[in-house]
Scaffold this motif. Structure first.
Motif, mmCIF file in Angstrom:
data_model
loop_
_atom_site.group_PDB
_atom_site.id
_atom_site.type_symbol
_atom_site.label_atom_id
_atom_site.label_comp_id
_atom_site.label_asym_id
_atom_site.label_seq_id
_atom_site.Cartn_x
_atom_site.Cartn_y
_atom_site.Cartn_z
ATOM 1 N N ALA A 159 0.848 -1.194 0.000
ATOM 2 C CA ALA A 159 0.000 0.000 0.000
ATOM 3 C C ALA A 159 0.886 1.247 0.000
ATOM 4 O O ALA A 159 1.047 1.930 1.020
ATOM 5 N N THR A 160 1.443 1.551 -1.150
ATOM 6 C CA THR A 160 2.380 2.681 -1.264
ATOM 7 C C THR A 160 1.689 3.986 -1.638
ATOM 8 O O THR A 160 2.286 5.053 -1.545
ATOM 9 N N GLY A 161 0.448 3.898 -2.124
ATOM 10 C CA GLY A 161 -0.202 5.067 -2.702
ATOM 11 C C GLY A 161 0.011 5.090 -4.205
ATOM 12 O O GLY A 161 0.805 4.324 -4.756
ATOM 13 N N GLN A 162 -0.707 5.977 -4.895
ATOM 14 C CA GLN A 162 -0.627 6.064 -6.351
ATOM 15 C C GLN A 162 0.290 7.222 -6.757
ATOM 16 O O GLN A 162 0.028 8.375 -6.393
ATOM 17 N N PRO A 163 1.353 6.950 -7.505
ATOM 18 C CA PRO A 163 2.293 8.020 -7.880
ATOM 19 C C PRO A 163 1.624 9.212 -8.567
ATOM 20 O O PRO A 163 2.030 10.360 -8.363
#
Length: 329
Positions: A159-163
């Motif tokens: 769950a890194t986030g959306q670039p």
């Protein structure tokens, strides 16, 4: 001095997460980046390539010499979207699939080809711990969905986030620069970006005659002094007659611009100039949240009747599917 980490992008379109991640990595001396995408020559003629060009080599993905070059590049990491290279190109595969799983169940059955491709490229299935795979998610909710519904092993899902959200929160292009590439009358208007997904067929058919409703929508936008960008997926995803209707509609209405993705890959300019966004379940809306501007969802089917039906693209044509139960629950 350590050598840069070599990153190869094997992608369909130069937009959204792929675009932002490639830009971020290319700006750092810690990475050496090369991007293989579809229809690069057309993309290089788009305004985005003048306003915010990618500072790395761009290759035509399907050119017969591209695989040979990429193998000699000896990447450490391969980044993909929803398509996979025909053979492994690195030790690690990073998948930046877009969206939240709204447009179909995206369960193990629907992701059968994804499972097969990941096994082929990494040597191991995504439902087992796989040190050669990182599947990037927008957040904990979408990560949990991938584990619970898609069946991925938790060790593979991040769950890194959306670039692309970074480019929404901290815009790299000004509205003033972007609006120069739209009809002159757009410059003094509030702009609505209407970007429905293709997965549910005709946009408003669950409410009535589709083009008549679209006319009413544009009339309303016109009444309040606005303009509308109608951004659609690839032309081939729509019935040919319907696509022609929408295109003719855009030519007839002075405050409307119609774009198909295969002819206008970039959507960052549209997101930059838009003052609000309307969609059904397009992944673009998940990025637009980052602007803090108003966003409106249209429920894409008649509740209780077609809630399980969706469309996919497989072997060169659109196929309609039915989920065993309402998805996204």
């Amino acid at each position: 001095m350590e050598r840069p980490l070599k990153v190869c992008f094997w992608v369909t379109a130069l937009q959204a997460n792929v675009f932002s991640l490639a830009h971020y990595l290319s700006a750092s001396p810690r990475f050496e980046v090369v991007v293989a995408a579809v229809n690069v020559s057309h993309y290089q003629k788009e305004p985005i390539n003048r306003l915010y060009p990618l500072p790395c080599p761009l290759l035509e993905r399907d050119d017969k010499n591209t695989m040979k070059f990429l193998k000699s590049f000896q990447a450490d990491v391969t980044v993909v979207d929803n398509h996979y290279p025909p053979a492994p190109l690195s030790r690690l595969l990073v998948n930046v699939w877009h969206g939240f799983g709204w447009r179909g169940p995206e369960d193990k059955s629907q992701f059968k080809e994804v499972y097969r491709s990941i096994r082929r490229v990494t040597g191991r299935s995504p439902d087992k711990p796989n040190p050669a795979l990182m599947w990037i998610c927008a957040g904990e909710t979408s990560r949990e969905y991938r584990i619970r519904v898609t069946g991925f092993h938790p060790a593979n899902v991040w769950a890194t986030g959306q670039p692309y959200t970074d480019d929404m929160v901290c815009p790299k292009i000004s509205k003033h620069s972007a609006i120069a590439y739209y009809p002159e009358e757009f410059t003094q208007k509030k702009i609505c970006l209407f970007a429905p997904t293709w997965h549910f067929g005709r946009i408003f058919s669950h409410w009535g005659e589709d083009t008549a409703i679209l006319e009413h929508l544009v009339d309303r936008v016109d009444d309040i002094g606005g303009a509308l960008i109608l951004r659609l997926h690839d032309r081939k995803r729509f019935d040919a007659g319907y696509a022609a209707q929408l295109e003719a509609f855009g030519k007839r209405r002075r405050n409307v611009v119609v774009k198909f993705r295969d002819e206008h890959q970039d959507n960052l300019l549209d997101m930059t100039v838009a003052d609000c966004m309307v969609s059904n379940y397009s992944s673009l809306l998940t990025f637009f949240y980052g602007t803090g501007k108003p966003s409106i969802h249209i429920y894409p089917f008649e509740k209780g009747r077609e809630a399980n039906r969706y469309r996919i693209w497989k072997r060169g044509r659109v196929r309609e599917k039915e989920a065993p139960e309402p998805y996204g629950v």
